[in-house]
Design an enzyme around this catalytic site. Sequence first.
Site, PDB file in Angstrom:
ATOM      1  CG  ASN A  55       9.288 -38.730 -13.549  1.00  0.00           C
ATOM      2  OD1 ASN A  55       8.696 -38.183 -12.621  1.00  0.00           O
ATOM      3  ND2 ASN A  55       9.685 -39.991 -13.489  1.00  0.00           N
TER       4      ASN A  55
ATOM      5  CG  ASP B 133      11.051 -40.553 -10.182  1.00  0.00           C
ATOM      6  OD1 ASP B 133      11.494 -41.574 -10.728  1.00  0.00           O
ATOM      7  OD2 ASP B 133       9.843 -40.223 -10.217  1.00  0.00           O
TER       8      ASP B 133
ATOM      9  CG  ASP C   3       8.633 -40.023 -20.815  1.00  0.00           C
ATOM     10  OD1 ASP C   3       7.949 -40.795 -21.506  1.00  0.00           O
ATOM     11  OD2 ASP C   3       9.350 -40.397 -19.861  1.00  0.00           O
TER      12      ASP C   3
ATOM     13  CG  HIS D 173       4.727 -41.071 -13.124  1.00  0.00           C
ATOM     14  ND1 HIS D 173       3.901 -41.717 -12.246  1.00  0.00           N
ATOM     15  CD2 HIS D 173       4.490 -41.621 -14.336  1.00  0.00           C
ATOM     16  CE1 HIS D 173       3.197 -42.642 -12.894  1.00  0.00           C
ATOM     17  NE2 HIS D 173       3.533 -42.591 -14.168  1.00  0.00           N
TER      18      HIS D 173
ATOM     19  CD  GLU E  64       3.886 -41.477 -21.455  1.00  0.00           C
ATOM     20  OE1 GLU E  64       3.858 -42.672 -21.774  1.00  0.00           O
ATOM     21  OE2 GLU E  64       4.833 -40.986 -20.801  1.00  0.00           O
TER      22      GLU E  64
END
Length: 517
Positions: free
Chosen positions: A126, A197, A228, A232, A265
């Site tokens: 991410n 990001d 992970d 996002h 996740e």
Amino acid sequence: MRNHFIFIFTLLTITVSCSDGGGKEVENHWPYAGITYEIFIQSFYDSDGDGIGDINGVIKKLDHVKELGANAIWFMPIMPSPSYHKYDVTDYKAIHPDYGTMDDFKKLLDEAHKKDIKIVIDMIINHTSTEHPWFQESKKSRDNPFRDYYVWAQKDTIADYINKKTITLDSDNIRQWHDPGFGTDYYYGFFYGGMPDLNFDNPKVREEIFEIGRFWLEEVGVDGFRLDAAKHIFPDDRPEDNHAFWKEFRDRMTAIKPDIYLVGEVYDRKEIVAPYLPGLPALFNFDFHYTLIESYQKEDGMLLANKQKGVLDFYLDITKDFIDATFSSNHDQPRLLNSLDENPRKLKQAINILMTMPGAPYLYYGEEIGMLGNKPDEHIREPFLWDIKANDKGRTKWIEPIYSIDETVTPLAIQKSMSTSYFNHYKEIIKLRNSNRALALGNLELYEGELPKPVMAFFRMHKNQDVFVAHNLSDLEVRLEVPEDYQHLIYNYGMAELEGKQVKLPAYASVVIERED
Ligand code: CA
């Protein structure tokens, strides 16, 4: 009755068996129902005396993982990074020098595979570290070729957002736009300023990520990735784009390694989590973790059983091909013992619950010896206690522990010789699960009769084996009716007694009773 897990059985291609020398065979049901052990290498075992855990230390301790009964290891990040936790990567194709070399890691893979232990690594895509060469280039100028690897915006166009406070479950961070300290452009970093990001709208970024995946699968030989911060990749208002990205990721990785394991996740409720299943066939079940703790707080036994039934039904509406990654705690949660009032009987029973319910359970290193820990995060990631301090050559020293010390936690070497230790309890209940297919693979049916409020009771059924499971989540003795034909007590924790058609469950007792026709 709905046979929820029938679909999953058909996906089990290989079941490896070995005799445990004591009757029923121990079987390996990974990934669909097997057990994965989460390791923070930094705190695990130091093989060269520099105080930091390392890959060679893990190699020395593979037998511990095996003895516990786990089938796979998930390693928290192993790539170069400026932080102790390494969730901000600076080089996606290398091993952090504190942990060892790529050759060490390949040796670890060989040794683990010889012992039939699969290896899953944390993949943090991410965001990168601000020290990653891509970001170092990106911040140089608007026309740098790496500019669009990240998300930049002119300060005055995002004025409304710059100081906007966002409260989310998975971040202590309160603002997402960050000032690099010069110019008029800000960059986006969901978690904090040190983790910009990546811009997944840029096809070049997506290709870079697929290439990194290829490298670890083809050139290194890992079995899978833990993804992970999977929700996002794109901002919160673009969930469909997130789902589509992971589907693309899965397709690209499966083309390289058809049996790749991917666990995501997605730190949220089941309604948000489930739509990720087509791209991420295994997802962590945060509802399970939180409801387990809530069940003890409220002494409401069926709370978790009902919740879990709801999650499984919800997932099945999305896809029949999923792995429910249940867990008792992880590196982001207080140690389970801390969440359960430091009550040893609650901890032992909580692991009984995890191991008697459906799913593919994850165990966080140190839980098996009852390690303690609380926020801040460093202190839920303290050094493993292998032996009493004077004898503990491998104990890591990178941090001064404040929760898990010899005065509060009995080291593993001592626990091995104590029949009532946490470690022997974990081993026993894991072995029970791995040698009874109803517990590993069976569907979940709730007990529908009258129950005292603190009792959790359910059935697990698989082909020729049916079991009835009951847990008393209170410190008061309770009694309940045992369903007809269930007479064979195959597990008894807490000195329960079968008395005719009733079972007496003392405080925090658990039973598994097999049906005999
Ligand atoms: Ca070391």
